[in-house]
Design an enzyme around this catalytic site. Structure first.
Site, PDB file in Angstrom:
ATOM      1  N   ARG A  54     -15.698 -58.183  19.850  1.00 40.14           N
ATOM      2  CA  ARG A  54     -15.166 -57.970  18.500  1.00 40.14           C
ATOM      3  C   ARG A  54     -13.710 -58.416  18.494  1.00 40.14           C
ATOM      4  O   ARG A  54     -12.966 -58.149  19.456  1.00 40.14           O
ATOM      5  CB  ARG A  54     -15.242 -56.487  18.095  1.00 40.14           C
ATOM      6  CG  ARG A  54     -16.617 -56.017  17.653  1.00 40.14           C
ATOM      7  CD  ARG A  54     -17.088 -56.666  16.341  1.00 40.14           C
ATOM      8  NE  ARG A  54     -18.440 -56.272  15.967  1.00 40.14           N
ATOM      9  CZ  ARG A  54     -19.549 -56.942  16.286  1.00 40.14           C
ATOM     10  NH1 ARG A  54     -19.485 -58.049  16.986  1.00 40.14           N
ATOM     11  NH2 ARG A  54     -20.738 -56.517  15.877  1.00 40.14           N
ATOM     12  N   ASP A  63     -15.270 -65.976  20.379  1.00 34.34           N
ATOM     13  CA  ASP A  63     -16.366 -66.146  19.411  1.00 34.34           C
ATOM     14  C   ASP A  63     -16.167 -65.195  18.238  1.00 34.34           C
ATOM     15  O   ASP A  63     -16.940 -65.219  17.281  1.00 34.34           O
ATOM     16  CB  ASP A  63     -17.709 -65.850  20.110  1.00 34.34           C
ATOM     17  CG  ASP A  63     -18.904 -66.120  19.208  1.00 34.34           C
ATOM     18  OD1 ASP A  63     -18.962 -67.219  18.628  1.00 34.34           O
ATOM     19  OD2 ASP A  63     -19.762 -65.223  19.062  1.00 34.34           O
ATOM     20  N   GLU A  75     -12.072 -62.460  10.854  1.00 34.83           N
ATOM     21  CA  GLU A  75     -13.149 -63.440  10.719  1.00 34.83           C
ATOM     22  C   GLU A  75     -13.933 -63.336   9.421  1.00 34.83           C
ATOM     23  O   GLU A  75     -14.552 -64.313   8.990  1.00 34.83           O
ATOM     24  CB  GLU A  75     -14.111 -63.358  11.905  1.00 34.83           C
ATOM     25  CG  GLU A  75     -14.944 -62.090  11.958  1.00 34.83           C
ATOM     26  CD  GLU A  75     -15.925 -62.092  13.122  1.00 34.83           C
ATOM     27  OE1 GLU A  75     -15.511 -62.340  14.262  1.00 34.83           O
ATOM     28  OE2 GLU A  75     -17.126 -61.827  12.875  1.00 34.83           O
ATOM     29  N   HIS A 107     -18.562 -66.783  15.670  1.00 32.66           N
ATOM     30  CA  HIS A 107     -19.518 -65.678  15.820  1.00 32.66           C
ATOM     31  C   HIS A 107     -20.948 -66.210  15.959  1.00 32.66           C
ATOM     32  O   HIS A 107     -21.859 -65.803  15.240  1.00 32.66           O
ATOM     33  CB  HIS A 107     -19.412 -64.706  14.632  1.00 32.66           C
ATOM     34  CG  HIS A 107     -19.773 -63.297  15.002  1.00 32.66           C
ATOM     35  ND1 HIS A 107     -19.060 -62.210  14.603  1.00 32.66           N
ATOM     36  CD2 HIS A 107     -20.796 -62.797  15.759  1.00 32.66           C
ATOM     37  CE1 HIS A 107     -19.610 -61.105  15.076  1.00 32.66           C
ATOM     38  NE2 HIS A 107     -20.672 -61.448  15.776  1.00 32.66           N
TER      39      HIS A 107
HETATM   40  N1  LIG Z   1     -20.688 -62.380  19.282  1.00 33.41           N
HETATM   41  C1  LIG Z   1     -21.887 -61.934  18.947  1.00 33.41           C
HETATM   42  O1  LIG Z   1     -22.703 -62.679  18.378  1.00 33.41           O
HETATM   43  C2  LIG Z   1     -22.294 -60.522  19.321  1.00 33.41           C
HETATM   44  C3  LIG Z   1     -23.645 -60.162  19.205  1.00 33.41           C
HETATM   45  C4  LIG Z   1     -24.017 -58.869  19.591  1.00 33.41           C
HETATM   46  C5  LIG Z   1     -23.071 -57.972  20.058  1.00 33.41           C
HETATM   47  N2  LIG Z   1     -21.759 -58.370  20.147  1.00 33.41           N
HETATM   48  C6  LIG Z   1     -20.744 -57.437  20.663  1.00 33.41           C
HETATM   49  O2  LIG Z   1     -21.046 -57.097  21.999  1.00 33.41           O
HETATM   50  C7  LIG Z   1     -20.766 -55.714  22.198  1.00 33.41           C
HETATM   51  C8  LIG Z   1     -21.571 -55.192  23.365  1.00 33.41           C
HETATM   52  O3  LIG Z   1     -22.941 -55.208  23.022  1.00 33.41           O
HETATM   53  P1  LIG Z   1     -24.039 -54.508  23.962  1.00 33.41           P
HETATM   54  O4  LIG Z   1     -25.354 -54.777  23.314  1.00 33.41           O
HETATM   55  O5  LIG Z   1     -23.827 -54.910  25.366  1.00 33.41           O
HETATM   56  O6  LIG Z   1     -23.651 -52.978  23.760  1.00 33.41           O
HETATM   57  P2  LIG Z   1     -24.018 -51.750  24.696  1.00 33.41           P
HETATM   58  O7  LIG Z   1     -23.884 -50.543  23.854  1.00 33.41           O
HETATM   59  O8  LIG Z   1     -25.320 -52.008  25.397  1.00 33.41           O
HETATM   60  O9  LIG Z   1     -22.867 -51.778  25.822  1.00 33.41           O
HETATM   61  C9  LIG Z   1     -21.540 -51.483  25.545  1.00 33.41           C
HETATM   62  C10 LIG Z   1     -20.921 -50.949  26.851  1.00 33.41           C
HETATM   63  O10 LIG Z   1     -19.510 -50.817  26.642  1.00 33.41           O
HETATM   64  C11 LIG Z   1     -19.105 -49.588  27.251  1.00 33.41           C
HETATM   65  N3  LIG Z   1     -17.835 -49.176  26.661  1.00 33.41           N
HETATM   66  C12 LIG Z   1     -17.614 -48.528  25.496  1.00 33.41           C
HETATM   67  N4  LIG Z   1     -16.296 -48.381  25.302  1.00 33.41           N
HETATM   68  C13 LIG Z   1     -15.670 -48.950  26.356  1.00 33.41           C
HETATM   69  C14 LIG Z   1     -14.319 -49.132  26.733  1.00 33.41           C
HETATM   70  N5  LIG Z   1     -13.330 -48.685  25.971  1.00 33.41           N
HETATM   71  N6  LIG Z   1     -14.055 -49.788  27.885  1.00 33.41           N
HETATM   72  C15 LIG Z   1     -15.050 -50.230  28.675  1.00 33.41           C
HETATM   73  N7  LIG Z   1     -16.359 -50.110  28.366  1.00 33.41           N
HETATM   74  C16 LIG Z   1     -16.656 -49.467  27.227  1.00 33.41           C
HETATM   75  C17 LIG Z   1     -20.263 -48.644  27.002  1.00 33.41           C
HETATM   76  O11 LIG Z   1     -20.226 -47.548  27.904  1.00 33.41           O
HETATM   77  C18 LIG Z   1     -21.455 -49.569  27.220  1.00 33.41           C
HETATM   78  O12 LIG Z   1     -21.867 -49.594  28.576  1.00 33.41           O
HETATM   79  C19 LIG Z   1     -21.123 -55.095  20.828  1.00 33.41           C
HETATM   80  O13 LIG Z   1     -20.465 -53.874  20.637  1.00 33.41           O
HETATM   81  C20 LIG Z   1     -20.654 -56.140  19.866  1.00 33.41           C
HETATM   82  O14 LIG Z   1     -19.288 -55.869  19.562  1.00 33.41           O
HETATM   83  C21 LIG Z   1     -21.359 -59.610  19.785  1.00 33.41           C
END
Ligand SMILES: NC(=O)c1ccc[n+]([C@@H]2O[C@H](COP(=O)([O-])OP(=O)(O)OC[C@H]3O[C@@H](n4cnc5c(N)ncnc54)[C@H](O)[C@@H]3O)[C@@H](O)[C@H]2O)c1
Length: 335
Positions: free
Chosen positions: A238, A262, A267, A299
């Site tokens: 994000r 990305d 955005e 994105h």
């Molecule tokens: N660019 C894209 O197209 C796209 C698509 C999907 C998701 N995303 C982003 O990717 C992120 C991760 O997705 P995911 O499916 O792996 O989520 P997820 O919930 O499976 O994993 C997130 C991990 O981050 C950890 N976490 C939370 N706060 C934290 C912190 N302050 N420091 C370190 N670790 C922390 C959590 O414990 C968890 O293990 C989403 O939140 C979203 O922002 C981006």
């Protein structure tokens, strides 16, 4: 007749294609609108609409949800994982169910992060343009190996885990920070450490944690100062995780050697739109795009055939269950 219509907002041609294809097995009436959902358009929702299907930039405020309830809409189906744009309390109060797609393809996002990294470390974005002008000189294209480098991963959930595994395959040392350690990753050789220690050790840092009120501007002047000079930073998570103007300063001094993003904090005014004929007023993104060692994508990390198929299938399945009065999996249902 029972309401059977799903009305889509922010619908792009690819949404239409994937949902139409998957709907062959479901038989809903699908209607696609390009506009975002918000107060300006919500009155256009016709009675007989069972569900509205929305994406990340649709605005489901309390006011919008109240109109949806008046129109008899029963379901808000998010075709994404995040739900910060939906006023859940109002949906709950008015008896509207809210469902989402919690996981579609972690590998899609992880592989895009790797694609950004490989573009930057081997300068293929420059090589692509250069050879098209019949310039086959190598000067200026010197890269560096990933093998043997230390990769720091912040957040080892679904996407971070997939990213760690790819990096281990490249022969990198992987150090990680998460609030919860994943024993499978530890067994594979990922070394968990404190956030500060990961920043200090990493040659390459990739962000895979969600944006929360606690970690806004995780990457800022203070944390950049802890990193190795010339560090590579990749952000597919994000935009708000990175303090953009601090990052620009660090690019100017060389503290950041390469940056791949990305996602971008502002955005919503830019991404998912063709602005090629417009004057962009956002000077920050223009400055970022002017660096030769910065790669920006709009994105698109999630944007693979596999992910779009999964998004369409899960969304239609969620709506079908709610339409039949069945209770969906707790992971997909928010209200
Ligand atoms: N660019 C894209 O197209 C796209 C698509 C999907 C998701 N995303 C982003 O990717 C992120 C991760 O997705 P995911 O499916 O792996 O989520 P997820 O919930 O499976 O994993 C997130 C991990 O981050 C950890 N976490 C939370 N706060 C934290 C912190 N302050 N420091 C370190 N670790 C922390 C959590 O414990 C968890 O293990 C989403 O939140 C979203 O922002 C981006």
């Amino acid at each position: 007749m029972e309401a059977n219509k799903i009305l889509f907002f922010s619908a792009k041609p690819y949404d239409k294609a994937f949902f139409t294809q998957h709907n062959a097995a479901y038989g809903f009436e699908l209607d696609f609108l390009e506009t975002h959902l918000g107060p300006h358009i919500v009155n256009a929702v016709d009675e007989g609409t069972f569900a509205v299907c929305v994406f990340v930039n649709d605005k489901l405020t309390a006011e919008v949800i109240e109109v949806l309830a008046d129109k008899g809409v029963k379901v808000i189906a998010l075709r994404c994982a995040g739900f910060n744009n939906v006023h859940l309390e109002t949906a709950k109060r008015l008896g509207i169910r809210v469902c989402r797609v919690p996981a579609y393809s972690p590998e899609a996002v992880a592989e895009h992060a790797v694609a950004m990294l490989l573009t930057l470390n081997r300068k293929t974005h420059k090589a692509y343009n250069r050879v098209r002008e019949q310039n086959f000189a190598l000067t200026g294209l010197l890269g560096f190996n990933l093998h043997g480098k230390t990769v720091g991963v912040i957040g080892t959930g679904k996407i971070g885990r997939a990213f760690c595994k790819i990096m281990l395959g490249f022969g990198c040392k992987v150090v990680a920070y998460d609030l919860f350690e994943d024993s499978e990753l530890s067994n594979l050789g990922v070394q968990y450490s404190t956030f500060e220690e990961v920043l200090k050790q990493a040659d390459i840092l990739s962000l895979h944690c969600p944006l929360t009120p606690d970690n806004k501007y995780l990457i800022c002047q203070e944390t950049l100062n802890l990193m190795k000079p010339g560090v590579t930073i990749i952000n597919t998570s994000r935009g708000g995780l990175i303090h953009t103007s601090n990052t620009i300063e660090a690019l100017k001094t060389g503290q950041i050697g390469y940056l791949g993003i990305d996602v971008y904090e502002q955005e919503d005014k830019l991404f998912f739109k063709d602005l090629s004929g417009m004057i962009i007023e956002d000077d920050t993104i223009q400055r970022l795009m002017s660096f030769p060692n910065v790669l920006v994508t709009g994105h698109q990390a999630f944007f693979t055939e596999e992910a779009l198929s999964q998004i369409a299938e899960t969304t239609l399945h969620n709506v079908q269950q709610l339409n039949k009065g069945e209770e969906p999996d707790p992971a997909v249902i928010l209200i």
